[in-house]
Structures are given as C-alpha cells and as structure tokens.
Scaffold this active site. Structure first.
Site, PDB file in Angstrom:
ATOM      1  N   ARG A 248      14.896  28.313  -6.553  1.00  0.00           N
ATOM      2  CA  ARG A 248      15.998  28.323  -7.510  1.00  0.00           C
ATOM      3  C   ARG A 248      16.577  26.919  -7.591  1.00  0.00           C
ATOM      4  O   ARG A 248      16.669  26.206  -6.585  1.00  0.00           O
ATOM      5  CB  ARG A 248      17.104  29.310  -7.088  1.00  0.00           C
ATOM      6  CG  ARG A 248      16.738  30.785  -7.282  1.00  0.00           C
ATOM      7  CD  ARG A 248      16.617  31.141  -8.756  1.00  0.00           C
ATOM      8  NE  ARG A 248      16.374  32.559  -8.963  1.00  0.00           N
ATOM      9  CZ  ARG A 248      15.164  33.102  -9.045  1.00  0.00           C
ATOM     10  NH1 ARG A 248      14.081  32.328  -8.910  1.00  0.00           N
ATOM     11  NH2 ARG A 248      15.022  34.389  -9.260  1.00  0.00           N
ATOM     12  N   GLU A 276      19.077  25.931 -16.293  1.00  0.00           N
ATOM     13  CA  GLU A 276      17.742  26.359 -16.712  1.00  0.00           C
ATOM     14  C   GLU A 276      17.818  27.008 -18.088  1.00  0.00           C
ATOM     15  O   GLU A 276      18.521  28.009 -18.243  1.00  0.00           O
ATOM     16  CB  GLU A 276      17.180  27.356 -15.693  1.00  0.00           C
ATOM     17  CG  GLU A 276      15.693  27.582 -15.795  1.00  0.00           C
ATOM     18  CD  GLU A 276      15.165  28.394 -14.631  1.00  0.00           C
ATOM     19  OE1 GLU A 276      14.529  27.806 -13.740  1.00  0.00           O
ATOM     20  OE2 GLU A 276      15.408  29.615 -14.616  1.00  0.00           O
ATOM     21  N   HIS A 295       9.484  27.815 -15.676  1.00  0.00           N
ATOM     22  CA  HIS A 295       9.658  29.012 -14.853  1.00  0.00           C
ATOM     23  C   HIS A 295       8.457  29.960 -15.004  1.00  0.00           C
ATOM     24  O   HIS A 295       8.615  31.148 -15.326  1.00  0.00           O
ATOM     25  CB  HIS A 295      10.955  29.736 -15.217  1.00  0.00           C
ATOM     26  CG  HIS A 295      11.526  30.533 -14.084  1.00  0.00           C
ATOM     27  ND1 HIS A 295      12.868  30.624 -13.831  1.00  0.00           N
ATOM     28  CD2 HIS A 295      10.931  31.284 -13.126  1.00  0.00           C
ATOM     29  CE1 HIS A 295      13.082  31.408 -12.783  1.00  0.00           C
ATOM     30  NE2 HIS A 295      11.907  31.830 -12.341  1.00  0.00           N
TER      31      HIS A 295
END
Length: 337
Positions: A248, A276, A295
C-alpha cells in the site's frame, strides 16, 4: 429421506466482476451448493431487492464493490451465518456487530496473494538485471551499453530484503528459494526460529534497508506501519538500490520517496502509490528509474477465477460440516491486511 433445501445466498459485489470470478462451470458448481440468483449482485443494502434477499440469506458472497456490512445491514439479515469474501482483506468490510453476533467470515486473500507474489518475483529478477534502466537507455540511445555498464548487473547473490512475512511476503520468500539470491526478512512478529524455517535471515528494519540491493515491501496497512519508510529510512537504501511496493502506498512517505527518485539515487517499482492514482503532473510517470504500474499485481482477468474457486471450496467444506479453510478471526485484523 428428503434432501434438505440448499441454503439461500446472495452476491454483494460489483456485478462487473461476477462473470470472471464465477465463470459458467464454476457458477454451476456454486448453484449445487447454495440457492442463489446469479443475476443479482447488490451494491446497496437499502435497495428493495437487496433487503428482500438479505432477509432470507444465510450466506453472503462478497467481493469488490460490496457495501459495508454494519448494523443496518445486519438488522435486515437475521438468518445470516457466513460471509465468504471473494477478494482480500475484510477489515473495512465487516462492522463490529458482525463479530459480536458470532458470525463466520472467510477470505480469498491467500488466492489473491499468488499473483502479487508472481509479479514481485518477476520485478525482483528484472530489477536485478537492471532491465528497467537499460531499457530506458536503449530507447534513448539505440546502442548496446558498453561492458562497463554491466558491472553491477546480475542476480548472482543479489541481496533481497523482504519487509513483512504476510501471505504475499511468505509466498515471495518461498518462490525466491529457486534462485541464487541472498534473502533477509524484517517482521517484528516472526521469531528467529520461524525465520529459519522460512529460509531467511531476520534483520532489524534499518539494517535490512542498509544491506539490501532490492527491498520488497509486503507489510499490512495498519496504524503501526503508516509511513514506516520515512525520509530517514529511505535514505538508508544504498545508492542504486531498488524499492518494490506491491503493498500500500501509505507505508511510504510519498514526498520523501519522490525526492529520492527525482534525484536518481535509487529506483523503484511501484504498483501502488499514495495517492492512487498519482496526479497527472507527478514526475514519477516520466522518470527513467521508476517502473509504475496501475495496481495490477493482484488478481486480474482469468486470475479472478481463483477467488471464485476459493468460495466454492469453502461452501463444499461447510456443506459437509467442516469449518472454512480460510476463516478470518477478529484478532487477525490487528496485524494483517
């Protein structure tokens, strides 16, 4: 003896994922175990169709896009016994009332760990060959590098530091055994004996950072790990080192990381960032020492079927009176993703 009726179940997720998580043959297996409407995947528990289905459901099959299962949702689900999550963490999904009612939860986090570990192994090996940097220079110069530029390239004895013996971290450690690498681990919850069983040398975090050519981050996103790689710790990574993050973005100080990368002192493989996605004007999109992906390390495309298989396998266990193989306990949430 009459055959007992199948337990009623309900999908709670973004319906766009259903065909990939439960392709036709797997959906057929699922319907042999529960009574479920494959055309209904709810994202709002207050909608009339959702409330009606929740009132009967004994099993909730959840995934990305599932709303929070809090007091209001639980009040409309008096028969609910089990949540089977066809994705990773359930920390933000399940409210306190879920645990207080003594309900059972299972997660496909183990299945989702495999593609993340595969991505990590691929990027570790490519980083060790300086594939990302050499590709950028080749694109710009259109000539092969001089032999001297290969002096620090190669994976023989490359020092790899893994932060976090999570499910992904452990899978990475297992896969790394196939290569001629030197691997160390930082995880405050892993003893020296357990580290030895994992085939790695345990190190304090600062020492791991100082002694690693490539650092791969697999710690959970919990309060104790917030900004664990701050400005001072990023500075410990040796010149020319590479930081890989598939965990993360919150685990790294984004401003300090950007400064280090803009300087060119270290490189990075970033599948996750904070924020993000990054803003359009972020320099990380253009830096030659940064390999940035959107991602993608977790389950995508045909890999999503693994998540569905986990749910079906759990239902088969429950049907025979066995507990879930991937049960999540409330106490797990303090130290896991």
């Amino acid at each position: 003896m009459p055959i007992p009726p199948l337990p009623p179940a309900l999908f709670a997720m973004n319906p766009v994922h259903l065909p990939e998580i439960f392709p036709p043959r797997l959906m057929a297996r699922l319907k042999e175990l529960v009574r479920i409407d494959s055309t209904l995947a709810v994202q709002d528990f207050t909608a009339p169709a959702a409330r009606a289905a929740l009132a009967e459901a004994e099993v909730l099959i959840t995934g990305w896009g599932c709303p929070h299962i809090g007091e209001a949702a639980l009040a409309t689900a008096p028969r609910l016994r089990t949540v089977l999550h066809a994705a990773g963490s359930v920390r933000s999904l399940l409210g306190e009332g879920f645990w207080e009612r003594g309900l059972t939860a299972s997660s496909a986090v183990q299945a989702n760990a495999l593609p993340v570990a595969e991505y990590t192994i691929a990027t570790i090996l490519l980083a060790g060959k300086d594939a990302f940097g050499l590709r950028e220079r080749f694109r710009a110069e259109h000539v092969y590098p001089a032999p001297a530029q290969y002096a620090r390239v190669g994976n023989l004895g490359r020092r790899i530091g893994v932060i976090g013996a999570s499910r992904v971290g452990r899978r990475v450690l297992h896969l790394l055994r196939a290569f001629d690498l030197s691997v160390t681990l930082y995880d405050p919850y892993v003893s020296e004996t357990e580290a030895a069983s994992l085939g790695v040398m345990p190190l304090p975090l600062d020492e791991l950072l100082r002694t690693s050519d490539i650092v791969s981050l697999h710690a959970p996103d919990i309060p104790q790990t917030y900004r664990m790689l701050d400005r001072e710790r990023l500075a410990l990574i040796p010149d020319g080192g590479v930081l890989i993050n598939t965990s993360r973005g919150a685990l790294i100080d984004p401003e300090a990381l950007t400064e280090e990368l803009v300087s060119g002192r270290i490189g990075a493989v970033l599948d996750v960032t904070e924020p993000e996605p990054l803003p359009a004007d972020s320099p990380l999109y253009q830096l030659p020492n940064v390999f940035l992906t959107p991602h993608i390390a977790g389950s995508l495309g045909n890999e999503l079927e693994r998540l569905g298989r986990t749910v079906v396998n759990e239902l088969e266990r429950l049907a025979t009176g066995l507990p879930p193989a991937h049960r999540v306990h409330r106490t797990d949430l303090a130290t896991s993703a």
